[in-house]
Write a protein that holds these residues in place. Structure first.
Motif, PDB file in Angstrom:
ATOM      1  N   ILE A   6       0.719  -1.061   0.008  1.00 31.72           N
ATOM      2  CA  ILE A   6      -0.061  -0.074  -0.026  1.00 31.72           C
ATOM      3  C   ILE A   6       0.823   1.232   0.087  1.00 31.72           C
ATOM      4  O   ILE A   6       1.786   1.520   0.839  1.00 31.72           O
ATOM      5  N   ASN A   7       0.475   2.261  -0.703  1.00 31.41           N
ATOM      6  CA  ASN A   7       1.096   3.379  -0.980  1.00 31.41           C
ATOM      7  C   ASN A   7       0.512   4.210   0.202  1.00 31.41           C
ATOM      8  O   ASN A   7      -0.673   4.595  -0.180  1.00 31.41           O
ATOM      9  N   GLY A   8       1.111   4.568   1.201  1.00 30.17           N
ATOM     10  CA  GLY A   8       0.663   5.396   2.431  1.00 30.17           C
ATOM     11  C   GLY A   8       0.339   6.760   2.292  1.00 30.17           C
ATOM     12  O   GLY A   8      -0.380   7.441   2.911  1.00 30.17           O
ATOM     13  N   ASN A   9       0.697   7.318   0.872  1.00 28.65           N
ATOM     14  CA  ASN A   9       0.336   8.742   0.696  1.00 28.65           C
ATOM     15  C   ASN A   9      -0.752   8.708  -0.316  1.00 28.65           C
ATOM     16  O   ASN A   9      -1.342   9.719  -0.493  1.00 28.65           O
ATOM     17  N   LEU A  10      -1.287   7.740  -0.575  1.00 26.38           N
ATOM     18  CA  LEU A  10      -2.795   7.645  -1.459  1.00 26.38           C
ATOM     19  C   LEU A  10      -3.837   7.116  -0.619  1.00 26.38           C
ATOM     20  O   LEU A  10      -3.553   6.482   0.398  1.00 26.38           O
ATOM     21  N   GLY A  11      -5.056   7.426  -1.099  1.00 28.35           N
ATOM     22  CA  GLY A  11      -6.215   7.073  -0.441  1.00 28.35           C
ATOM     23  C   GLY A  11      -6.668   5.733  -1.360  1.00 28.35           C
ATOM     24  O   GLY A  11      -5.858   4.678  -1.077  1.00 28.35           O
ATOM     25  N   ASN A  12      -7.680   5.830  -2.120  1.00 29.85           N
ATOM     26  CA  ASN A  12      -8.315   4.757  -2.894  1.00 29.85           C
ATOM     27  C   ASN A  12      -7.059   4.358  -3.878  1.00 29.85           C
ATOM     28  O   ASN A  12      -6.576   5.394  -4.560  1.00 29.85           O
ATOM     29  N   GLN A  13      -6.884   3.085  -4.067  1.00 26.54           N
ATOM     30  CA  GLN A  13      -5.679   2.766  -5.061  1.00 26.54           C
ATOM     31  C   GLN A  13      -5.530   1.363  -5.653  1.00 26.54           C
ATOM     32  O   GLN A  13      -6.364   0.560  -4.965  1.00 26.54           O
ATOM     33  N   GLU A  14      -4.896   0.998  -6.807  1.00 24.78           N
ATOM     34  CA  GLU A  14      -4.690  -0.164  -7.166  1.00 24.78           C
ATOM     35  C   GLU A  14      -3.431  -0.682  -6.319  1.00 24.78           C
ATOM     36  O   GLU A  14      -2.692  -0.005  -6.198  1.00 24.78           O
ATOM     37  N   VAL A  15      -3.533  -1.953  -5.769  1.00 19.59           N
ATOM     38  CA  VAL A  15      -2.598  -2.309  -5.250  1.00 19.59           C
ATOM     39  C   VAL A  15      -1.905  -3.609  -5.683  1.00 19.59           C
ATOM     40  O   VAL A  15      -2.641  -4.467  -6.370  1.00 19.59           O
ATOM     41  N   VAL A  16      -0.493  -3.940  -5.387  1.00 19.68           N
ATOM     42  CA  VAL A  16      -0.224  -5.270  -5.842  1.00 19.68           C
ATOM     43  C   VAL A  16       0.373  -6.006  -4.810  1.00 19.68           C
ATOM     44  O   VAL A  16       0.666  -5.547  -4.024  1.00 19.68           O
ATOM     45  N   LEU A  17      -0.160  -7.554  -4.921  1.00 19.48           N
ATOM     46  CA  LEU A  17      -0.103  -8.341  -3.851  1.00 19.48           C
ATOM     47  C   LEU A  17       1.502  -8.888  -4.072  1.00 19.48           C
ATOM     48  O   LEU A  17       2.073  -8.926  -5.219  1.00 19.48           O
ATOM     49  N   SER A  18       1.743  -9.764  -3.242  1.00 19.74           N
ATOM     50  CA  SER A  18       3.312 -10.412  -3.039  1.00 19.74           C
ATOM     51  C   SER A  18       3.253 -11.361  -4.103  1.00 19.74           C
ATOM     52  O   SER A  18       4.530 -11.870  -4.461  1.00 19.74           O
ATOM     53  N   ASP A  19       2.162 -12.117  -4.665  1.00 25.00           N
ATOM     54  CA  ASP A  19       2.175 -13.064  -6.090  1.00 25.00           C
ATOM     55  C   ASP A  19       1.850 -12.266  -7.328  1.00 25.00           C
ATOM     56  O   ASP A  19       1.603 -12.990  -8.256  1.00 25.00           O
ATOM     57  N   ASN A  20       2.092 -10.860  -7.021  1.00 22.14           N
ATOM     58  CA  ASN A  20       1.973 -10.008  -8.225  1.00 22.14           C
ATOM     59  C   ASN A  20       0.543 -10.103  -8.994  1.00 22.14           C
ATOM     60  O   ASN A  20       0.511  -9.551 -10.012  1.00 22.14           O
ATOM     61  N   THR A  21      -0.369 -10.230  -8.257  1.00 27.07           N
ATOM     62  CA  THR A  21      -1.701 -10.141  -8.576  1.00 27.07           C
ATOM     63  C   THR A  21      -2.147  -8.834  -8.043  1.00 27.07           C
ATOM     64  O   THR A  21      -1.561  -8.046  -7.206  1.00 27.07           O
ATOM     65  N   VAL A  22      -3.165  -8.222  -8.773  1.00 28.48           N
ATOM     66  CA  VAL A  22      -3.532  -6.774  -8.408  1.00 28.48           C
ATOM     67  C   VAL A  22      -5.061  -6.919  -7.861  1.00 28.48           C
ATOM     68  O   VAL A  22      -5.779  -7.685  -7.965  1.00 28.48           O
ATOM     69  N   GLY A  23      -5.349  -5.613  -7.095  1.00 32.32           N
ATOM     70  CA  GLY A  23      -6.605  -5.474  -6.724  1.00 32.32           C
ATOM     71  C   GLY A  23      -6.910  -3.896  -6.386  1.00 32.32           C
ATOM     72  O   GLY A  23      -6.094  -3.251  -6.636  1.00 32.32           O
ATOM     73  N   THR A  24      -8.008  -3.637  -5.794  1.00 31.57           N
ATOM     74  CA  THR A  24      -8.460  -2.352  -5.652  1.00 31.57           C
ATOM     75  C   THR A  24      -8.769  -2.109  -4.015  1.00 31.57           C
ATOM     76  O   THR A  24      -9.483  -2.990  -3.447  1.00 31.57           O
ATOM     77  N   LEU A  25      -8.064  -1.096  -3.474  1.00 27.87           N
ATOM     78  CA  LEU A  25      -8.312  -0.889  -1.806  1.00 27.87           C
ATOM     79  C   LEU A  25      -8.828   0.594  -1.694  1.00 27.87           C
ATOM     80  O   LEU A  25      -8.510   1.587  -2.444  1.00 27.87           O
ATOM     81  N   THR A  26     -10.194   0.537  -1.405  1.00 27.39           N
ATOM     82  CA  THR A  26     -10.900   1.836  -1.079  1.00 27.39           C
ATOM     83  C   THR A  26     -10.860   1.905   0.383  1.00 27.39           C
ATOM     84  O   THR A  26     -11.273   0.868   1.409  1.00 27.39           O
ATOM     85  N   GLY A  27     -11.222   3.269   0.992  1.00 25.58           N
ATOM     86  CA  GLY A  27     -11.353   3.804   2.223  1.00 25.58           C
ATOM     87  C   GLY A  27     -12.722   4.610   2.303  1.00 25.58           C
ATOM     88  O   GLY A  27     -12.683   5.592   1.272  1.00 25.58           O
TER      89      GLY A  27
END
Length: 83
Positions: A6-27
């Protein structure tokens, strides 16, 4: 266990997991009762392509925090990155 980067400087973002898959994190800020005025951020993670099970977590995200997915099929560990 999957690490969610997670980029702590951003809010909602696309994130990369340790297995190189991606997802969306929203707050979203969630308010308690009108009397107490308490606030908390509710975080929701959804895996792109539904390769992993998502989660909903209410509270502060901290380095190393471990979160179970909705049905306990996946486990995520929080890691903050600079970019």
């Amino acid at each position: 266990m999957l690490t969610i980067n997670i980029n702590g400087n951003l809010g909602n973002q696309e994130v990369v997991l340790s297995d190189n898959t991606v997802g969306t994190l929203t707050g979203a800020r969630v308010f308690g009762s009108a009397m107490s005025g308490n606030q908390v951020v509710q975080w929701t993670f959804i895996s792109t392509g539904h390769q992993h099970e998502g989660f909903v977590y209410a509270g502060e995200l901290m380095e190393g925090l471990v979160i179970q997915s909705m049905n306990g099929n996946d486990t995520y560990q929080i890691h903050f990155t600079k970019k």
